[in-house]
Design an enzyme around this catalytic site. Structure first.
Site, PDB file in Angstrom:
ATOM      1  CE1 TYR A 163      -4.507  -2.071   4.698  1.00  0.00           C
ATOM      2  CE2 TYR A 163      -3.289  -0.044   4.280  1.00  0.00           C
ATOM      3  CZ  TYR A 163      -3.953  -1.161   3.809  1.00  0.00           C
ATOM      4  OH  TYR A 163      -4.046  -1.380   2.459  1.00  0.00           O
ATOM      5  CB  SER A 186      -0.895   0.013   1.245  1.00  0.00           C
ATOM      6  OG  SER A 186      -1.538   1.264   1.387  1.00  0.00           O
TER       7      SER A 186
END
Length: 246
Positions: free
Chosen positions: A152, A139
């Site tokens: 995350y 990401s």
């Protein structure tokens, strides 16, 4: 013939969003796709709608026994595994002050532990055949330090580190390990979450206009899964409209 003809691919988190788009692209390129997701009904729906051979499998990637059962099924039904796409993830929206240890472990269990368990299983399946492709979904939050996503971001940073280290260790078996780093992407899950409010700001940071769609991510995964990428390993490719440039 498609460039992934006669290949067997597992895609985790394949029942929706980016994972579903990846399943469709790999199937269109000729692969037999195992749509693996904790959402069993969603997996079946995606698998039955693919253009080629596909099977659904309900699995919690953070559970070692369920992961082992998945690989046992693939071995029994197909006899080999060529491609693993580690896409399954929990995408939270939790301010730092609300991240307790329970929340931290919930995210790490799926987003990092799950990648380890799946990658370990894929390695065992691939090493004796002398080739394989492992593609991890990272990401661009790792580079942006996106707020409300500390657990995350930490997990995806771990995925990037694992990608690089594992590539070094398994290259001798002909296995490549790479990562794809999407930006904010207009999947159904994102559009139904507080993250959808960030599109306007993120678009001002991109080199390209518009919102990223799941179908914008899948072609890069398909490329890394193919023979065209046989000399690429240990790399991260940002697919985010030029948000992150390095």
């Amino acid at each position: 013939m498609g460039r992934l003809e006669n290949r067997v691919a597992i895609v985790t988190g394949g029942a929706q969003g980016i994972g579903e788009a990846i399943c469709r692209r790999l199937a269109d390129d000729g692969a037999t796709v195992v749509v693996a997701d904790i959402n069993g009904e969603g997996s079946v729906a995606v698998a039955t709608g693919l253009s080629g051979s596909a099977v659904a499998f309900q699995v919690d990637v953070g559970d070692a026994d369920e992961v082992a059962a998945l690989f046992a099924m693939v071995q029994e039904d197909f006899g080999h595994l060529d491609i693993l796409v580690n896409n399954a993830a929990i995408v939270p929206f939790t301010p730092w002050e609300d991240v307790d240890f329970e929340e931290w472990r919930r995210i790490q269990r799926v987003n990092l532990d799950g990648v380890f368990l799946m990658s370990r299983g894929a390695y065992e399946a691939m090493k004796d055949q002398g080739k394989g492709r492992i593609i991890n979904m990272c990401s661009n939050t790792v580079f942006a330090g996106t707020p409300n996503m500390a657990a995350y971001v930490a997990a995806k940073g771990g995925v990037l580190g694992l990608t690089r280290a594992m590539a070094t260790e398994v290259g001798g078996y002909g296995i490549t390990v790479n990562a794809v780093s999407p930006g904010l992407t207009a999947s159904a899950g994102v559009l139904a979450s507080p993250h959808q409010e960030a599109f306007g700001f993120v678009e001002t940071l991109q080199a390209l206009d518009g919102r990223g769609e799941p179908e914008d991510i899948a072609p890069t995964v398909a490329f890394l899964a193919s023979d065209d990428a046989r000399w690429i390993t240990g790399q991260l490719i940002n697919v985010d409209g030029g948000h992150i440039r390095h």
